[in-house]
Design an enzyme around this catalytic site. Structure first.
Site, PDB file in Angstrom:
ATOM      1  N   ASP A  41       0.841  -1.206   0.000  1.00  0.00           N
ATOM      2  CA  ASP A  41       0.000   0.000   0.000  1.00  0.00           C
ATOM      3  C   ASP A  41       0.879   1.260   0.000  1.00  0.00           C
ATOM      4  OD1 ASP A  41       0.888  -0.136   2.609  1.00  0.00           O
ATOM      5  OD2 ASP A  41      -1.086   0.124   3.523  1.00  0.00           O
ATOM      6  N   SER A  42       2.211   1.066  -0.007  1.00  0.00           N
ATOM      7  CA  SER A  42       3.127   2.197  -0.218  1.00  0.00           C
ATOM      8  C   SER A  42       2.819   2.866  -1.551  1.00  0.00           C
ATOM      9  CB  SER A  42       4.580   1.711  -0.199  1.00  0.00           C
ATOM     10  OG  SER A  42       4.765   0.636  -1.092  1.00  0.00           O
ATOM     11  N   ASP A  80      -1.091  -6.186   0.128  1.00  0.00           N
ATOM     12  CA  ASP A  80      -1.393  -5.485   1.384  1.00  0.00           C
ATOM     13  C   ASP A  80      -2.888  -5.251   1.534  1.00  0.00           C
ATOM     14  OD1 ASP A  80       0.835  -5.012   2.935  1.00  0.00           O
ATOM     15  OD2 ASP A  80       1.370  -3.131   1.944  1.00  0.00           O
ATOM     16  N   LYS A 109      -1.195  -9.314   3.352  1.00  0.00           N
ATOM     17  CA  LYS A 109      -0.371  -8.827   4.482  1.00  0.00           C
ATOM     18  C   LYS A 109      -1.183  -7.822   5.289  1.00  0.00           C
ATOM     19  CE  LYS A 109       3.418  -6.043   3.858  1.00  0.00           C
ATOM     20  NZ  LYS A 109       3.047  -4.796   4.550  1.00  0.00           N
ATOM     21  N   GLU A 111      -1.004  -5.185   8.871  1.00  0.00           N
ATOM     22  CA  GLU A 111      -0.092  -4.520   9.818  1.00  0.00           C
ATOM     23  C   GLU A 111      -0.607  -4.624  11.244  1.00  0.00           C
ATOM     24  OE1 GLU A 111       0.733  -0.440   8.824  1.00  0.00           O
ATOM     25  OE2 GLU A 111       1.347  -0.964   6.783  1.00  0.00           O
ATOM     26  N   GLU A 175       9.665  -3.724   9.971  1.00  0.00           N
ATOM     27  CA  GLU A 175       9.986  -2.432   9.347  1.00  0.00           C
ATOM     28  C   GLU A 175      10.641  -1.489  10.364  1.00  0.00           C
ATOM     29  OE1 GLU A 175       6.913  -0.668   6.938  1.00  0.00           O
ATOM     30  OE2 GLU A 175       8.023   1.216   6.734  1.00  0.00           O
TER      31      GLU A 175
HETATM   32  O1  KIV Z   1       3.608  -1.019   1.598  1.00  0.00           O
HETATM   33  C1  KIV Z   1       4.722  -1.519   1.425  1.00  0.00           C
HETATM   34  O2  KIV Z   1       5.368  -1.363   0.379  1.00  0.00           O
HETATM   35  C2  KIV Z   1       5.258  -2.346   2.508  1.00  0.00           C
HETATM   36  C3  KIV Z   1       6.713  -2.673   2.459  1.00  0.00           C
HETATM   37  C4  KIV Z   1       7.525  -1.475   2.635  1.00  0.00           C
HETATM   38  C5  KIV Z   1       7.067  -3.731   3.402  1.00  0.00           C
HETATM   39  O3  KIV Z   1       4.564  -2.689   3.392  1.00  0.00           O
END
Ligand code: KIV
Length: 256
Positions: A41-42, A80, A109, A111, A175
């Site tokens: 989600d970056s 994510d 994934k 968090e 992270e």
């Molecule tokens: O959102 C993302 O790209 C991430 C990575 C930096 C691990 O969670």
């Protein structure tokens, strides 16, 4: 052996290579070199200039993941779950099922630790593979500082890592975690840790692809720029612009 079992079997044997991808063409290159391709989600900050990944929606993640799926054939593809899509087990299950069915990804994934334990457990009970994410949590942390300076932080991260392992996650992203803590957590659990800003004591590493190629203007300590694509693009576009203005492009070679 399925992809997830193969990944877990790498612990203490060989390092795990992971990168993020948001679209097909890049994903198809990464697929040849990575064990995991993450649709992170970056993408909210990298592609959309959002101040926070909290603004990323489920639909955005699904559309980018559909594109990435076309490029990923060998690696494990993880997506994510964005902010506010797994606040309780029912919501997590509904949204994870949607992500899996629309994108055909291999895993999701999430968090967090104890707070989302029940959601993670529900996904795993429903045969949805889950990757954990501890340390700096961009979806919920107010400040972006590395973790592990304070004793309370160290205890919490270790406790959460053990809890996530108990819930059945196949791997955990760490992270921005202090070196000795990353080392200790990695030793204390039997599933691989994947570090980003968490030292080479983790079982594997992940970086945001746009950071690695020098396209995203970020200057974080943990980012090593393996290329300066920004300058290469500038050069190519500048040459194109000059040739068009001088009527040199397209020449006969590029015309019918
Ligand atoms: O959102 C993302 O790209 C991430 C990575 C930096 C691990 O969670």
């Amino acid at each position: 052996m399925d992809k997830i079992k193969k990944l877990i079997a790498k612990k203490n044997k060989s390092k795990i290579v992971s990168l993020t991808a948001y679209s097909k063409n890049i994903a198809s290159i990464l697929d040849n070199y990575c064990d995991i391709v993450l649709v992170g989600d970056s993408l909210g900050s990298v592609l959309y200039n959002y101040k926070s990944t909290r603004q990323v929606t489920l639909d955005m993640m699904i559309e980018h993941s559909k594109s990435v799926r076309m490029g990923v054939k060998k690696a494990l593809m993880v997506v994510d779950m964005p902010h506010n899509t797994y606040r309780n087990p029912k919501e997590a299950l509904k949204n994870a099922k949607k992500i899996i069915s629309k994108t055909k990804c291999d895993a999701v994934k999430l968090e967090g630790g104890k707070k989302i334990y029940n959601s993670i457990q529900t996904l795993i009970k429903n045969k949805i593979p889950v990757m954990g994410h501890l340390g700096l949590l961009p979806q919920s942390d107010k400040t972006f500082k590395f973790k592990g300076k304070k004793k309370s932080e160290r205890e919490k991260i270790l406790k959460d890592a053990k809890l996530l392992e108990k819930a059945g996650v196949f791997s955990i992203v760490l992270e921005c975690v202090e070196t000795s803590l990353a080392k200790y957590v990695t030793k204390q659990i039997n599933i691989p840790t994947i570090g980003i800003g968490a030292s080479n004591n983790c079982d594997g590493q992940i970086l945001v692809f746009d950071d690695l190629i020098g396209l995203n203007p970020i200057n974080a300590r943990f980012v090593k720029k393996y290329a300066n694509i920004h300058n290469q693009i500038k050069k190519a576009v500048s040459n194109y612009s000059k040739e068009v203005r001088r009527a040199q492009f397209p020449s006969k070679k590029y015309s019918y």
